[in-house]
Write an enzyme that holds these catalytic residues in place. Sequence first.
Site, PDB file in Angstrom:
ATOM      1  N   ASP A 155      15.044  -5.813   4.684  1.00  0.00           N
ATOM      2  CA  ASP A 155      14.765  -6.605   3.489  1.00  0.00           C
ATOM      3  C   ASP A 155      14.412  -8.047   3.853  1.00  0.00           C
ATOM      4  O   ASP A 155      14.055  -8.844   2.980  1.00  0.00           O
ATOM      5  CB  ASP A 155      15.913  -6.543   2.490  1.00  0.00           C
ATOM      6  CG  ASP A 155      17.234  -7.038   3.050  1.00  0.00           C
ATOM      7  OD1 ASP A 155      17.271  -7.461   4.221  1.00  0.00           O
ATOM      8  OD2 ASP A 155      18.245  -6.989   2.311  1.00  0.00           O
ATOM      9  N   SER A 156      14.454  -8.354   5.144  1.00  0.00           N
ATOM     10  CA  SER A 156      13.918  -9.629   5.637  1.00  0.00           C
ATOM     11  C   SER A 156      12.443  -9.779   5.295  1.00  0.00           C
ATOM     12  O   SER A 156      11.889 -10.885   5.365  1.00  0.00           O
ATOM     13  CB  SER A 156      14.119  -9.744   7.150  1.00  0.00           C
ATOM     14  OG  SER A 156      13.678  -8.570   7.815  1.00  0.00           O
ATOM     15  N   ASP A 203      16.105  -0.634   4.688  1.00  0.00           N
ATOM     16  CA  ASP A 203      17.177  -1.372   4.021  1.00  0.00           C
ATOM     17  C   ASP A 203      17.238  -1.027   2.542  1.00  0.00           C
ATOM     18  O   ASP A 203      16.204  -0.952   1.863  1.00  0.00           O
ATOM     19  CB  ASP A 203      16.942  -2.878   4.147  1.00  0.00           C
ATOM     20  CG  ASP A 203      17.685  -3.495   5.313  1.00  0.00           C
ATOM     21  OD1 ASP A 203      18.569  -2.827   5.898  1.00  0.00           O
ATOM     22  OD2 ASP A 203      17.390  -4.656   5.650  1.00  0.00           O
ATOM     23  N   LYS A 249      19.890   1.660   5.398  1.00  0.00           N
ATOM     24  CA  LYS A 249      20.894   0.710   5.886  1.00  0.00           C
ATOM     25  C   LYS A 249      21.426  -0.076   4.710  1.00  0.00           C
ATOM     26  O   LYS A 249      20.677  -0.452   3.811  1.00  0.00           O
ATOM     27  CB  LYS A 249      20.303  -0.252   6.913  1.00  0.00           C
ATOM     28  CG  LYS A 249      21.330  -1.266   7.452  1.00  0.00           C
ATOM     29  CD  LYS A 249      20.788  -2.074   8.619  1.00  0.00           C
ATOM     30  CE  LYS A 249      19.824  -3.156   8.205  1.00  0.00           C
ATOM     31  NZ  LYS A 249      20.470  -4.224   7.378  1.00  0.00           N
ATOM     32  N   GLU A 275      25.787  -8.626  13.010  1.00  0.00           N
ATOM     33  CA  GLU A 275      24.944  -9.819  12.980  1.00  0.00           C
ATOM     34  C   GLU A 275      25.771 -11.103  12.932  1.00  0.00           C
ATOM     35  O   GLU A 275      26.738 -11.217  12.178  1.00  0.00           O
ATOM     36  CB  GLU A 275      24.011  -9.795  11.763  1.00  0.00           C
ATOM     37  CG  GLU A 275      23.116 -11.031  11.683  1.00  0.00           C
ATOM     38  CD  GLU A 275      22.058 -10.972  10.608  1.00  0.00           C
ATOM     39  OE1 GLU A 275      21.294 -11.958  10.474  1.00  0.00           O
ATOM     40  OE2 GLU A 275      21.979  -9.951   9.894  1.00  0.00           O
TER      41      GLU A 275
END
Length: 288
Positions: free
Chosen positions: A66-67, A105, A135, A204
């Site tokens: 989703d970045s 995502d 994810k 992360e």
Amino acid sequence: MSTNSKTLTFDTSTSRANPTPSPMKRLTVPRIRQQKGKEPLVMLTAYTVRMAQLMDPHCDMLLVGDSLGQVIYGLPHTVAVTMEMMAAHGAAVVRGSYHAAVIVDMPFGSYEASAEQAFVNASRLLKETGAAAVKLEGGKVLAPTVEFLTSRGIPVMAHVGLTPQAVNILGGYGVRGKSPEEAKSIVEDAIAMSDAGAFAMVIEGVLEHIAIEITQKVACPTIGIGASAQCDGQVLVAEDMLGLFDRVPKFVKKFGNMGVSVEDAVRQYAAGVRDRSFPGPEQLYQPA
């Protein structure tokens, strides 16, 4: 497209949309899970067909993160990303790859309300994209949702530590686990997600010792991003790694300088247009 036989085949030499088929078999979720403690897994983000084509032979997994909200759409964070965005880009990456397992995502708001909501949206993503897994971000509170999904045939990759979708709660993108209490909570989150059936886990933005502890304690492979080289694999946002952005997080290493290359190419193109040297004889059609 050739019609010389009963079987129709794409002329991949002239089509941008279709990658040249490769003899490699696509990696599966069970094979990825079996890599725990073995050769490190390679994962990068991908959002488009062409990037998927270029990265596929070298990666075990391609993450449609989703970045893309920030990288592709210029949004300030990932919270505004929609299911429609994830489905469209996920399908593109699947079409552009043959080898890597594609993970998509789940966007903010698509899985938090209930396990049933998560199943509806996760199954939609798998149906519309052809991806191998989804994810989702979160810890102990979402472990029942992960168990619900995996028991119903939806492979789930977990994401613990710095969870970008929680930016409004966290107050930013700073490193997590600085206090003993938070470090303990992150480890507990990871163990809960692994026990719930996650086949792999992104860690992360945590202090290194936390990532090492998690990697030692969970049954599934860990994928680090700002975590530790001792994780079972690594992931980066491809555009960061390629040097397309000037500003990148501390944990990014630029393996290329494509921003400069693109700007140089565009500068040369603009000059060629303005001085009328482009198009030249090689690019023009003349009577036979």
